[in-house]
Design an enzyme around this catalytic site. Structure first.
Site, short mmCIF file in Angstrom:
data_model
loop_
_atom_site.label_atom_id
_atom_site.label_comp_id
_atom_site.label_asym_id
_atom_site.label_seq_id
_atom_site.Cartn_x
_atom_site.Cartn_y
_atom_site.Cartn_z
N HIS A 39 0.79 -1.20 -0.08
CA HIS A 39 -0.17 -0.02 -0.16
C HIS A 39 0.95 1.37 0.06
O HIS A 39 2.04 1.27 0.61
CB HIS A 39 -0.81 0.24 1.39
CG HIS A 39 -1.66 -0.89 1.59
ND1 HIS A 39 -1.59 -1.97 2.25
CD2 HIS A 39 -3.00 -1.19 1.37
CE1 HIS A 39 -2.83 -2.76 2.37
NE2 HIS A 39 -3.52 -2.11 1.78
N ASP A 58 2.03 1.88 3.59
CA ASP A 58 3.18 0.92 4.04
C ASP A 58 4.55 1.40 3.48
O ASP A 58 5.44 1.44 4.61
CB ASP A 58 3.12 -0.40 3.22
CG ASP A 58 1.83 -1.00 3.53
OD1 ASP A 58 0.78 -0.71 4.25
OD2 ASP A 58 1.36 -1.92 2.53
#
Ligand SMILES: [Co+2]
Ligand SMILES: [Co+2]
Ligand SMILES: [Co+2]
Ligand SMILES: [Co+2]
Ligand SMILES: [Co+2]
Ligand SMILES: [Co+2]
Ligand SMILES: [Co+2]
Ligand SMILES: [Co+2]
Lengths: 438, 438, 438, 438
Positions: free
Chosen positions: C102, C105
């Site tokens: 993501h 992340d």
């Protein structure tokens, strides 16, 4: 003379992993020694009479798809005899050492208790002959206290004491039948011992009635001199909305309350465990820990379907741990593994009964070998011993042996400023370890 | 001086059914007499400290949506004091007579057990002042034995006895705190007393440890002279894969095994009941039948979501039967109804806490009135008495009083050719009957 | 220079079935040819960034048990870089060809969209260097549209169009980031695209908004020239009470309604399938039949726990049929197998990350070999072909080709007095057949 | 002349809230105007033929507990006629305007299709006479394509095209019968249109077959000139392991795929909704949003039991929102509310059929009044309008009307540094609001 029902099917033999014969054992070698006992002695396999010979494929949305010859109109006793003959034909084809039955599987229910009693006695004579001829033994018997409408509101837990008395008559006879046939256990499954709604139910009365009933059965067992084990089979629901024998822990509490925790054990069914929200392994582990492990009804449920699908087992990894645990606890004594499973409604040919049992037996044999190897190599139990090693140390013993009270422990923790360090639970490593054996 | 947190919200008053004020009680009249007791005395309502003041809207997929002022960086003790002040502000706004707390809700966990002990004592002094000022009482206290990583593998059931000792210190202090504040009960909820995998778990050791722990707590209660009830709160799973205190029946069995069935009762949570596959009503009925009914954690789950959603109750019909049953059994003694419920993650404003409690209290008051009317008119209990009337007759008494054995009963059934006639269970009629009261 | 995080752990190698090394592959030989392709090309394995590097063991009842060095207080960008370095250390130790991430992340969310954009760009530069150095590729990227409180009521389906716009900004950037890193796919997972209660929800508006959003994304993909596949990942619930992308069939209907059935495919997660009441195999089969099969999020749920446990897979038999089905359909094109799985909360050591991935990879390799053998030998597909053979006959073709209407068929059936004979479904035989390959 | 079956039961009348007569309506006043229509016109209640007249209390663990006179041995046509007469006796006693039936409920299946056709025609004549005499109308007809063993592997989705043809004959006749009796709709429920195992199933073939079948039915409807609605009734499973018409969204996708989204609507059953993991309200809301809402099969499941219990509804709050939603969407057109519910197995007396329907009708009437008041006062819809008001503003319209692309939106968000502020979802307040109406 009657035609064989499984006419073109040869007895199932062990052929080993290279075999592609769909009706050969690839893993199950009855006489192979595993940890000092034969596979057959470890598994103590039993075919069940009801699903295999008394169910013909009906479900709530349709009638029988596989009506058997002995379900056609005709003389009830002659048909029961035909069924018996086919049953032993299958037992022998499969080479399983045991079977299990309800009173009404073996013999028909007739117009009066006395007539049904007589029918049962006649069929017992015939069954005994078959058992002697074939060497197939009885793992357990039981009474059907759930099919007849008189039991629609329970047997022992019925609001009407006459139903209790009727159930007592059936159980007395079924227990004596089991004793006579040398059964290793006697099972009680309380299919309708529960409720559909609490609105019409006096729960305490009903569980008291159930306790009374079970005490009567245990007393009678001793009077008879029956040496087998009395087993209760937990199930959480279905056909009732809620059943009193929900799971192993519930049965344990009930046995304690009824003063029977040393007299009665459990027969754990895989699909009943999962309906109660447990793994089968959990139920086995709990029963062993509580000292009430008895026997197994082997099948599996469907994880997406919320009813008792009673499918034959087909996943070896799922069975390794329960078998490991049973081996570790010393193996079965009077118990065994009963296939309380039915073929699917579309599996309408006689040969499908063979496929079902052969696959199930093989998956169990495979899991047994893995479990035995795990036990022998000891890696899993070593890991657990190390994890709990502190409980064998000074603090651990002080606690378990009752040498310190709450304030003592609290003060010890405060004074030492205990700050125990978490250690990895190693779940993934252990899952991989188990997979290595399969 | 601190600003009120619920600044623009007036104390919640009873305004009756015609009121459309969203923050008025339409059903809850604390002093209204119902079957001879006030509604407040019947329901013994408590606000819980944790969901309402210590949770800020985080879930496994996102952080807090409603960070409260006392959760901002700052001096831990000053923040705890601010939280305490807001808590009593809410208790008074709602007019509830009780609250409940964990040790770590009231006071922060600091760097050592001794420092945390001290913080708890300081906060207890302050809480006591608030309680005296407001008249709000303590329904029960408890210790948080599940949040800190040291408890990741359990508290009493941890593989490390040092964790057991640490838990003992917390419980000793929390029990004494509860005693000091005049708590009516002390609760043990074993959030991590279970397992994530049986692969690393010695199940028997762990349940033995749990039994030891509980015995230590009960002994200490008696040493202290604490007259409240010790309660276990069952939950089947979450955060663990499986928790030992699965449901009421499992706890009963555990209490029997530990010799504590007369010492400990249960605190039944609605959402834990449903996670275990039971109705809330079933759990209440079972606890009453087994003699271990204690208290209620009132909330509800979502029937489609398989985790503990801890929602405020909103369906009166669902609550009528459990309340009927509790009234019938004589009502609460030390127990009460604790709102172990949290607002939804999107309900981010202070006023949402009011809406949640007001709606929940009203739904309970409504259900109480219905339950009381049902009890008073007696139609349901009459129906049940008639249904089981046979058990008061000759055959019924003979069975329950142990005057006849299995063979005797069996012979009686055969000789009389008993053919008991099924009678309608009348479920739909009874469902309609209950609906008439709501 | 930074210390390696997995300091004492050697790169994982294939050692074959005789190996007892817990961190060696026993089944996974990346270069072994299976049906003409290497195992690595078949499985296209990816490690996910979030569970493995951004989650530290918190759950709803407790905080992190395994706080990583890069989660300590410090400079956000420096910590992100440290995390990146550890991530590639693991990718290389495991020898997996792909990863997934993501936006949040890889890089932190900072005080403004512009600042977060910049942070992402900086980290992309660094990721690109690592990818080039190691040869590890990107299976797919995605945007986190569910953690921040702004998304508490959905992203594209939010009642506030500004949230929609904010989500658009994140997805534009994440899609471009994925394009820049050569990602093979782009995934949309609508974690909060659903509702907590229908009481405050305009369902039709929300699904229309979702359709609009997806169309914007697809248009932008084409503008960019991104050749990867856009994937939707179905999930039925959690964190929301109900999520719009319930399952594969629901997504298919949504794509048809939005005019995107030819543009978008599905990323099927095992645990999401089971939460929706389906087997993983069902979801794969359905996606293939509907022409929208894309990629896999590999994990497993716990059959007794009703939330997304995201466990690493460990049961080879469960994976054989889905892999068989994927192979039969031609194998992955842009898709692959992403381990959307997390270690258990008690698995707190770095080495546990290795155990988890190694076991999972091995179980997949084992299942792949079984699936390939099944496909090659063709017994299963022959059985199915024979079962449906009638549809290749005259009547079958007439029906499927639309040459006969309802009345025509009805008359044909009546005139011929059709009484089709049921044939056994052979379920048990086929289950045994599959077991032979494992 | 035949004795009435419900001999001592007077026609059910409205008596209002003060009535304690268990067989009077307390809420249902057929002619009372609610939002300009009579209650009877709003609810369009129908009794179903199958559960009420063709099921006698059997379940998977026991046979019929309430065998009806027309189920005894005898002439099939005479018995069908007796059943018809009792059915209309009940319709009239209850005062419901509609009924529903399967072909095989009304007339027996005989030895050939032609004979069964003839039997159906004979019974249709008789039904028509009864309908004219009593004014009871037909809400819908359907064909039983799941009971006979020929359908064990599906009807339209059967591997054998002859079964497809057989099903076509039944549906042709049942559709024409429905047309002839002036039915308002025709329903297809695909009880066995699914699979027991994917191992023997060609999923794509089967859903293609189902699409073909449905197209044939729609074409025939138009040829006939039948103006009623064709309805599909979703169900996720049972009797099959998985059924293709899983839920409303799945059916929608299937209709789109088959080109029938404008031709066919759904008949939503409450218990099927919950078996699929949805609330009933969700399924209604989804069908309305997708433009395929048709009719309702009213019953309820048991939240703890995972099969289709088909119980009569008894919880008014659960029904308020779905009815509110249906009213808001304009109410039923051709659809209505069919009681697809059965009395419990222990409710063995004829009067229990009355209790069941009376309670269910009353609970619906009560919910209708609450729903109408909610709609009239508009508080709930005002809240929703305000919540989504932004979508009526400039940004909202720009997005929904397609005036801005992803990059445009992203740039707008970045340039404006959008930081939308979360607003409370007010779930608890809205739950309380609804409770005010009940
Ligand atoms: Co069983
Ligand atoms: Co079973
Ligand atoms: Co609680
Ligand atoms: Co809870
Ligand atoms: Co995923
Ligand atoms: Co997941
Ligand atoms: Co229906
Ligand atoms: Co149904």
């Amino acid at each position: 003379m009657r035609e064989p029902f499984f006419a073109d099917i040869a007895p199932v033999r062990y052929e080993g992993l290279k075999s592609t014969h769909p009706l050969a054992y690839r893993w199950y070698e009855p006489n192979r020694l595993v940890l000092g006992r034969s596979m057959a002695e470890h598994l103590r396999l039993a075919v069940c009479y009801w699903h295999t010979f008394c169910w013909a494929g009906s479900d709530p949305f349709g009638p029988a798809t596989m009506p058997r010859p002995w379900m056609q109109p005709g003389d009830a006793m002659a048909l029961a005899e035909q069924k018996l003959s086919v049953a032993f034909e299958l037992f022998e084809k499969l080479g399983v050492p045991f079977f299990t039955f309800h009173d009404r599987d073996l013999a028909p229910e007739l117009g009066s208790l006395r007539a049904s009693q007589h029918a049962l006695k006649v069929m017992l004579d015939k069954a005994q002959v078959m058992m002697e001829r074939t060497g197939v033994k009885l793992l357990w018997g039981t009474a059907n206290l759930f099919s007849h409408p008189r039991y629609m509101a329970g047997a022992a837990t019925n609001p009407d004491p006459e139903v209790f008395a009727h159930a007592a008559a059936q159980v007395r006879d079924a227990l004596e039948a089991t004793h006579r046939l040398g059964g290793a256990n006697y099972v009680l499954w309380g299919g309708r011992e529960g409720y559909d709604t609490l609105l019409n139910t006096h729960l305490k009365r009903e569980i008291d009635q159930l306790g009374r009933f079970l005490n009567l059965v245990v007393e009678h067992k001793h009077k008879l001199g029956f040496k087998g084990t009395i087993l209760i089979e937990p199930k959480p629901m279905e056909p009732t909305k809620h059943q009193y024998d929900y799971d192993v822990s519930t049965v344990y509490g009930f046995l304690e309350r009824s003063g029977l925790a040393k007299e009665v054990k459990v027969n754990i069914e895989v699909n009943h465990a999962t309906l109660a929200g447990h793994t089968f392994d959990h139920e086995v582990a709990t029963a062993i820990a509580l000292g009430i492990f008895g026997s197994i009804d082997m099948n599996r449920g469907d994880p997406q379907n919320g009813w008792d699908t009673d499918q034959f087992p087909n996943n070896a990894p799922e069975l390794v741990l329960p078998l490991y645990r049973i081996l570790q606890a010393g193996g079965f004594t009077t118990g065994g593994i009963n296939f309380d499973a039915k073929v699917r409604r579309q599996s309408i040919e006689p040969v499908d009964l063979l496929h079902a049992h052969v696959g199930a037996i093989d998956v169990l044999a495979r899991a047994l070998l893995a479990a035995a190897a795990m036990l022998e190599e000891g890696a899993l139990s070593r890991h657990i011993d190390q994890r709990y090693a502190g409980w064998e140390g000074e603090l651990g013993r002080k606690i378990t042996e009752g040498q310190i009270d709450l304030a003592g422990l609290a003060n010890l923790a405060v004074d030492a400023d205990l700050a125990p360090k978490p250690r990895s639970g190693r779940q993934e490593m252990l899952e991989n370890l188990v997979n290595r054996y399969i």
